[in-house]
Design a protein around this motif. Structure first.
Motif, PDB file in Angstrom:
ATOM      1  N   ALA A 300     -40.726  -3.898  48.471  1.00 23.24           N
ATOM      2  CA  ALA A 300     -41.413  -3.426  49.698  1.00 23.24           C
ATOM      3  C   ALA A 300     -42.514  -4.611  50.417  1.00 23.24           C
ATOM      4  O   ALA A 300     -43.018  -5.366  49.747  1.00 23.24           O
ATOM      5  CB  ALA A 300     -42.142  -2.065  49.441  1.00 23.24           C
ATOM      6  N   TYR A 303     -48.062  -4.046  52.738  1.00 26.08           N
ATOM      7  CA  TYR A 303     -49.205  -3.184  52.851  1.00 26.08           C
ATOM      8  C   TYR A 303     -48.466  -2.297  52.569  1.00 26.08           C
ATOM      9  O   TYR A 303     -49.722  -0.770  52.397  1.00 26.08           O
ATOM     10  CB  TYR A 303     -49.309  -2.561  54.259  1.00 26.08           C
ATOM     11  N   VAL A 304     -47.522  -2.083  51.834  1.00 28.35           N
ATOM     12  CA  VAL A 304     -47.114  -0.513  51.139  1.00 28.35           C
ATOM     13  C   VAL A 304     -48.352   0.420  50.323  1.00 28.35           C
ATOM     14  O   VAL A 304     -48.552   1.187  49.789  1.00 28.35           O
ATOM     15  CB  VAL A 304     -45.504  -0.368  50.423  1.00 28.35           C
ATOM     16  N   LEU A 307     -51.660   2.353  50.825  1.00 26.24           N
ATOM     17  CA  LEU A 307     -50.901   2.924  51.738  1.00 26.24           C
ATOM     18  C   LEU A 307     -50.640   4.583  50.656  1.00 26.24           C
ATOM     19  O   LEU A 307     -50.334   6.045  50.703  1.00 26.24           O
ATOM     20  CB  LEU A 307     -49.353   3.298  52.592  1.00 26.24           C
ATOM     21  N   ARG A 308     -49.947   3.376  49.656  1.00 27.22           N
ATOM     22  CA  ARG A 308     -49.801   5.184  48.070  1.00 27.22           C
ATOM     23  C   ARG A 308     -50.760   5.977  47.632  1.00 27.22           C
ATOM     24  O   ARG A 308     -51.838   5.194  47.701  1.00 27.22           O
ATOM     25  CB  ARG A 308     -49.480   4.490  47.099  1.00 27.22           C
TER      26      ARG A 308
ATOM     27  N   GLU B 103     -39.860   7.966  48.833  1.00 30.15           N
ATOM     28  CA  GLU B 103     -40.872   7.316  49.099  1.00 30.15           C
ATOM     29  C   GLU B 103     -41.064   5.652  49.904  1.00 30.15           C
ATOM     30  O   GLU B 103     -42.269   6.078  50.389  1.00 30.15           O
ATOM     31  CB  GLU B 103     -42.545   7.029  47.932  1.00 30.15           C
ATOM     32  N   THR B 104     -41.235   4.542  48.856  1.00 29.81           N
ATOM     33  CA  THR B 104     -41.638   3.385  49.235  1.00 29.81           C
ATOM     34  C   THR B 104     -40.876   3.173  50.999  1.00 29.81           C
ATOM     35  O   THR B 104     -41.149   2.804  51.892  1.00 29.81           O
ATOM     36  CB  THR B 104     -41.260   2.259  48.663  1.00 29.81           C
ATOM     37  N   LEU B 107     -43.413   5.234  53.459  1.00 31.90           N
ATOM     38  CA  LEU B 107     -44.349   4.148  53.566  1.00 31.90           C
ATOM     39  C   LEU B 107     -44.167   3.353  54.363  1.00 31.90           C
ATOM     40  O   LEU B 107     -45.030   2.244  55.097  1.00 31.90           O
ATOM     41  CB  LEU B 107     -45.009   3.536  51.940  1.00 31.90           C
ATOM     42  N   ALA B 108     -43.283   2.553  53.519  1.00 35.05           N
ATOM     43  CA  ALA B 108     -43.140   1.232  54.446  1.00 35.05           C
ATOM     44  C   ALA B 108     -42.339   1.274  56.177  1.00 35.05           C
ATOM     45  O   ALA B 108     -43.107   0.545  56.855  1.00 35.05           O
ATOM     46  CB  ALA B 108     -41.826  -0.189  54.005  1.00 35.05           C
ATOM     47  N   ARG B 111     -45.251   4.545  57.594  1.00 34.86           N
ATOM     48  CA  ARG B 111     -46.227   3.763  57.207  1.00 34.86           C
ATOM     49  C   ARG B 111     -47.572   5.281  56.522  1.00 34.86           C
ATOM     50  O   ARG B 111     -49.000   5.250  56.500  1.00 34.86           O
ATOM     51  CB  ARG B 111     -47.680   3.351  57.769  1.00 34.86           C
ATOM     52  N   MET B 112     -46.701   6.407  56.073  1.00 34.06           N
ATOM     53  CA  MET B 112     -47.271   7.616  55.304  1.00 34.06           C
ATOM     54  C   MET B 112     -46.849   8.206  54.067  1.00 34.06           C
ATOM     55  O   MET B 112     -45.698   7.624  53.750  1.00 34.06           O
ATOM     56  CB  MET B 112     -47.932   8.855  56.312  1.00 34.06           C
ATOM     57  N   THR B 113     -47.239   8.612  53.506  1.00 37.03           N
ATOM     58  CA  THR B 113     -46.930   9.179  52.523  1.00 37.03           C
ATOM     59  C   THR B 113     -45.050  10.065  52.588  1.00 37.03           C
ATOM     60  O   THR B 113     -45.574  10.857  53.314  1.00 37.03           O
ATOM     61  CB  THR B 113     -47.118  10.038  51.077  1.00 37.03           C
ATOM     62  N   MET B 146     -35.240  -0.861  48.613  1.00 36.87           N
ATOM     63  CA  MET B 146     -36.596  -1.553  48.332  1.00 36.87           C
ATOM     64  C   MET B 146     -36.150  -0.107  46.188  1.00 36.87           C
ATOM     65  O   MET B 146     -37.024  -1.063  45.278  1.00 36.87           O
ATOM     66  CB  MET B 146     -37.542  -1.183  48.871  1.00 36.87           C
ATOM     67  N   TYR B 238     -32.927  -5.610  57.017  1.00 36.66           N
ATOM     68  CA  TYR B 238     -33.482  -5.945  55.151  1.00 36.66           C
ATOM     69  C   TYR B 238     -32.029  -7.115  54.850  1.00 36.66           C
ATOM     70  O   TYR B 238     -31.735  -6.869  53.971  1.00 36.66           O
ATOM     71  CB  TYR B 238     -33.048  -5.172  54.551  1.00 36.66           C
TER      72      TYR B 238
END
Lengths: 308, 308
Positions: A300, A303-304, A307-308, B103-104, B107-108, B111-113, B146, B238
């Motif tokens: 990942a 920055y991840v 953010l968690r 989730e990952t 976030l990536a 940039r939030m859950t 990820m 990726y």
């Protein structure tokens, strides 16, 4: 788990149309590496006239220098009696004979009528006389780029005639990527019913993006033998810029993910596919070598964590 | 004949990651040409912040200038309340909301859950209050590059929660090309059983060559709605060099050959795909535009006539 038997044709079907001669050392090394990946069969080279296909003029030397691995069959293309003599001398495990099911394609590609091709191949089969197993690859079986549809009855008729001569297997070739999955499923079902004793192999091209969908349709219908080419090498003269053979590694990666037993070392196969552009000097169409297998995860971004 | 409904996402999903800004004139012209090809839906643009996605900073102008064809839905990506206001002003036919089931990846990418994403999108849905139909695209539903596997129960849970909020449709996205046909068939069967009232769309990438095989597995399981991108444009960060979205024209060409009713003008679609490299300034992955459809036959070489 259903066992899938894969035949890689890159050093024959791929290399024969490369613009530059692939050095014999590279061919030998690549066949040896393919052997270590777990292929059931490798089409090593072709005993055509060196004048007709100069890129494979080193057929004897390649066959003489490869390391033969137990369990792997080393097959060669044999176009005629002279080719069969050379193939015997090289101790090939199988002779692969080729003709087209479309009259126009046979004339364009082999410069003789289908009946003349059949008579010549029948002569080869009688000469071999069971000493080496024979496979026949039937080109344009799903359609001809010049004639269009090839009636399934024509394909069946040639299979019947070659079966009567005692061949072990027949490869149904979609030479220019015209097959679609519904046609493949129908053909696979019909041919397996009629020729249950024959080793049936399906050979697809990805010319129009349908290659792996056709493999899926075929395995769903019970086909377990496929041709493919490392990196998807091997083009199509009727479609400049388009893909040729299905990529062995993309196909095997998919079948493995679906739970089929391919018997292959997939990480090794992907590594090998990554070497291919260095050998041929240009990019190749295969996707998995670029993207990595689905099991290769990525870290990942940094920055991840914050953010968690 | 089963009717297939196709949504082309090239001007949103494709253009948003192009290195160069595609001129507004070109975007408008392309959407108008896509409309004429017979797509059921076109994802025109995104009402994200112009700072976040500068390549689509002309969203209002594009939506204002396109010629809307009756029977075609013009959908737009809406990330938040501000985006929904802009989408209302632009009179989009559908709002497409996006979040990830991993989730990952959420976030990536956002940039939030996931829970924060869900809460924000729920706010948008309540604000829209049924005035415009809403679709939710669930990313990485077949696997996360990820995290790896994304449990199907997680995907189902998000579908259930969005369905409870009254969305019309959900798109199940294979964001980085990790899905394989067996997984697709299983997921398609399960989701259709559980969410029979929902418009279910499947969105595949061809990152590892499995895109059209996954489409085949999905249509075999009864899925009739698909996303695709003209030329297969739209990459995957990726997998450098690998394909992104499935090519609309390759997919539609295959489904048409199989006998599905795609409602598309395929020759026109292929012509349009051939213009795309000129618009973006580089080759695109689609195959049929290079090879031509299977119905486009080629003349035999001149020497064939003499050999007959």
């Amino acid at each position: 788990m259903t066992r899938i038997y894969f035949n890689d044709v890159v050093t024959r079907d791929g290399f024969q149309i490369e613009p530059n001669f692939i050095p014999t050392d590279d061919k030998v090394k690549l066949v040896d590496e393919l052997s270590q990946c777990g292929f059931a069969k490798i089409e090593v080279t072709s005993f055509t006239s060196p004048k007709a296909i100069p890129m494979l003029r080193d057929a004897e030397e390649v066959m003489g220098r490869i390391q033969r691995m137990p369990g792997v069959e080393y097959t060669v293309l044999v176009p005629n009696l002279r080719g069969a003599e050379r193939a015997f001398e090289s101790r090939a495990d199988e002779f692969n004979l080729v003709m087209s099911t479309s009259e126009t394609h046979n004339l364009a590609n082999l410069r003789m009528t289908r009946e003349k091709s059949f008579a010549g191949l029948a002569e080869v089969i009688r000469y071999v006389d069971g000493r080496t197993p024979i496979n026949v690859s039937l080109s344009t079986a799903f359609g001809c780029p010049m004639e269009g549809d090839v009636p399934q009855s024509v394909v069946e008729d040639f299979i019947r005639r070659f079966t009567a001569l005692g061949v072990r297997g027949v490869t149904i070739c979609d030479t220019t990527g015209m097959a679609h999955p519904a046609q493949v499923a129908s053909m696979a079902n019909d041919l397996q019913k009629q020729f249950s004793e024959l080793q049936l192999t399906f050979h697809f091209h990805n010319t129009r993006g349908m290659g792996l969908a056709n493999v899926l349709a075929a395995v769903q219908s019970g086909i377990i033998r496929f041709d493919g080419s490392l990196g998807g090498l091997g083009g199509c003269p009727y479609a400049p810029g388009a893909s040729g053979n299905i990529s062995s590694e993309d196909t095997i990666h998919m079948l493995d993910a679906m739970g089929y037993d391919t018997g292959m070392n997939i990480p090794k196969l992907i590594e090998l596919a990554r070497e291919l552009p260095l050998i041929v000097g240009h990019p190749v169409p295969g996707q998995v070598a670029k993207a990595g297998s689905t099991s290769q995860l990525h870290p990942a971004p940094a920055y991840v964590a914050e953010l968690r």
